[in-house]
Write a protein that holds these residues in place. Structure first.
Motif, short mmCIF file in Angstrom:
data_model
loop_
_atom_site.label_atom_id
_atom_site.label_comp_id
_atom_site.label_asym_id
_atom_site.label_seq_id
_atom_site.Cartn_x
_atom_site.Cartn_y
_atom_site.Cartn_z
N PRO A 258 0.82 -1.22 0.00
CA PRO A 258 0.00 0.00 0.00
C PRO A 258 0.85 1.26 0.00
N LEU A 259 0.26 2.34 -0.49
CA LEU A 259 0.91 3.64 -0.48
C LEU A 259 0.55 4.38 0.81
N THR A 260 1.49 5.12 1.37
CA THR A 260 1.17 5.93 2.53
C THR A 260 1.28 7.43 2.26
N PHE A 261 2.06 7.83 1.26
CA PHE A 261 2.08 9.23 0.85
C PHE A 261 2.69 9.32 -0.55
N HIS A 262 2.49 10.45 -1.20
CA HIS A 262 2.97 10.64 -2.57
C HIS A 262 2.90 12.12 -2.90
N GLY A 263 3.52 12.53 -4.00
CA GLY A 263 3.46 13.91 -4.42
C GLY A 263 4.46 14.20 -5.52
N PHE A 264 4.53 15.45 -5.93
CA PHE A 264 5.47 15.89 -6.95
C PHE A 264 6.62 16.64 -6.29
N VAL A 265 7.82 16.46 -6.83
CA VAL A 265 8.94 17.35 -6.54
C VAL A 265 9.48 17.74 -7.91
N GLY A 266 9.20 18.99 -8.29
CA GLY A 266 9.44 19.38 -9.68
C GLY A 266 8.49 18.62 -10.58
N THR A 267 9.04 17.96 -11.60
CA THR A 267 8.21 17.17 -12.51
C THR A 267 8.22 15.70 -12.15
N VAL A 271 6.76 8.50 -4.13
CA VAL A 271 5.70 7.65 -3.57
C VAL A 271 6.34 6.73 -2.53
N SER A 272 5.62 6.49 -1.44
CA SER A 272 6.15 5.68 -0.35
C SER A 272 6.00 4.20 -0.63
N ARG A 273 6.82 3.42 0.02
CA ARG A 273 6.63 1.97 0.08
C ARG A 273 6.30 1.65 1.53
N ALA A 274 5.13 1.10 1.78
CA ALA A 274 4.64 0.92 3.15
C ALA A 274 5.38 -0.19 3.86
N ILE A 275 5.25 -0.17 5.19
CA ILE A 275 5.85 -1.20 6.03
C ILE A 275 5.29 -2.56 5.66
N GLU A 276 6.06 -3.61 5.92
CA GLU A 276 5.67 -4.96 5.56
C GLU A 276 4.77 -5.61 6.60
N GLN A 277 4.86 -5.16 7.87
CA GLN A 277 4.11 -5.77 8.95
C GLN A 277 3.25 -4.71 9.65
N PRO A 278 2.20 -5.14 10.38
CA PRO A 278 1.39 -4.18 11.15
C PRO A 278 2.27 -3.38 12.10
N ASP A 279 1.92 -2.11 12.29
CA ASP A 279 2.75 -1.21 13.08
C ASP A 279 1.84 -0.22 13.79
N PRO A 280 2.16 0.21 15.01
CA PRO A 280 1.29 1.17 15.69
C PRO A 280 1.25 2.53 15.02
N PHE A 281 2.18 2.79 14.09
CA PHE A 281 2.18 4.03 13.33
C PHE A 281 2.11 3.68 11.84
N VAL A 286 8.95 2.37 4.62
CA VAL A 286 10.33 1.90 4.71
C VAL A 286 11.17 2.40 3.55
N ALA A 287 10.54 3.06 2.58
CA ALA A 287 11.30 3.56 1.44
C ALA A 287 10.46 4.59 0.68
N ILE A 288 11.17 5.45 -0.03
CA ILE A 288 10.53 6.38 -0.96
C ILE A 288 11.04 6.04 -2.35
N MET A 289 10.13 5.85 -3.27
CA MET A 289 10.48 5.59 -4.66
C MET A 289 10.29 6.86 -5.47
N MET A 290 11.30 7.21 -6.25
CA MET A 290 11.21 8.36 -7.14
C MET A 290 10.82 7.87 -8.52
N LEU A 291 9.72 8.42 -9.05
CA LEU A 291 9.17 8.00 -10.33
C LEU A 291 9.36 9.11 -11.37
N ASP A 292 9.60 8.72 -12.59
CA ASP A 292 9.59 9.66 -13.71
C ASP A 292 8.17 10.18 -13.88
#
Length: 315
Positions: A258-267, A271-281, A286-292
């Motif tokens: 699942p995604l937890t946040f996303h947006g533009f930086v310039g063009t 987009v986030s890569r969500a945690i693999e296991q349940p978490d209180p937060f 666990v990672a941010i992916m930069m997309l073209d």
């Protein structure tokens, strides 16, 4: 695993060390340092950056990085260049007392309003208002004009703001986005998801149940998660990019988590890569992916648990 992207493009990966463990939450110690905020900005190509993790905010503004604590039941969010922080409390009689604190990106309090604020508005005289939900609820033939109210940061007075027109038959809540001189209106139903259109009635979200809309600085593109496509009505693993001038879908990226946040930086798109296991937060990633931004192809993966609230690249 990398996402399925339509159209498919080559991807590449690079990493930096995670800012904080996802299995240990410590609200007394910052989850990041000035240096790690600056490093993330460099990795993302951002000249201005605001991040959050477990009670702390880190910012990079004009080359200066700052880390400061924030309280509240919910994580902070940004509108324009303001940070909005939940300042609600429980009164002595047990009743819930809503409040929102507006900060600048250096952590300075601009004002605190005794209401739940989801947006900001600056009038022709430069006066800043916190905006409440658009009223009233609507269930009937479209189009319909909805009113907005705002509370002045200067006087605390609540006044009616400019009305907006929506082109949907059912509206529970709505939000107005003003980007580069253009106006967009989103509406949502009981699940918190719904549709997005221009103020001229051009539907941008198609048949999707959508929310969390993020625009390019010039307003020409929008990205949003399409809900109900895989994980449920409130969680999405699908990100869609749409041309706001004609409503055409530019690309769709489908992720395994699942995604937890996303947006533009310039063009480009982050987009986030969500945690693999349940978490209180659960908002942590666990990672941010930069997309073209033109194709949706993954260009870089950055290991970090910082949640990006705002990112901007110099023109």
């Amino acid at each position: 695993p990398e996402p399925t992207v339509t159209p498919t493009q080559a991807t590449s990966t690079s990493t930096v060390a995670p800012a904080v463990s996802t299995t240990l939450v410590d609200r007394t110690t910052p989850a990041f340092t000035d240096a790690s905020v600056t490093q993330l900005a460099e990795q993302m190509g951002a000249t201005t950056l605001v991040v959050w993790s477990v009670g702390w905010v880190g910012t990079l503004v004009d080359g200066v990085s700052t880390v400061f604590p924030v309280q509240g039941e919910f994580g902070p969010w940004t509108v324009d260049r303001y940070l909005l922080v939940d300042a609600s409390a429980t009164g002595s009689d047990g009743t819930f007392v809503p409040a929102t604190r507006l900060l600048d990106f250096m952590g300075n309090t601009v004002c605190e309003l005794d209401d739940w604020i989801h947006d900001v508005y600056v009038d022709a005289n430069g006066e800043l208002f916190g905006v409440q939900d658009t009223e009233p609820d609507h269930d009937g033939p479209a189009p319909v004009t909805l009113t907005r109210s705002g509370t002045s940061c200067m006087t605390g007075e609540r006044i009616d703001l400019d009305p907006v027109t929506v082109f949907f038959d059912e509206v529970m809540t709505s939000q107005v986005f003003e980007v580069a001189g253009r106006t967009f209106v989103s509406v949502a139903g009981v699940e918190g998801t719904g549709s997005l259109a221009t103020d001229q009635g051009l539907l941008l979200s198609g048949d999707d149940q959508a929310a969390d809309y993020q625009f390019t600085p010039d307003g020409s593109k929008v990205v949003y998660p399409a809900f109900g496509t895989g994980f449920g009505p409130h969680v999405s693993n699908v990100l869609r990019a749409v041309d706001t001038t004609n409503g055409a879908v530019l690309w769709t990226a489908e992720f395994e988590r699942p995604l937890t946040f996303h947006g533009f930086v310039g063009t480009d798109v982050y987009v986030s890569r969500a945690i693999e296991q349940p978490d209180p937060f659960p908002s942590l990633s666990v990672a941010i992916m930069m997309l073209d931004g033109e194709t949706g192809a993954v260009e870089t993966t950055i290991d970090t648990t910082m949640r990006v609230l705002f990112a901007e690249a110099s023109a």
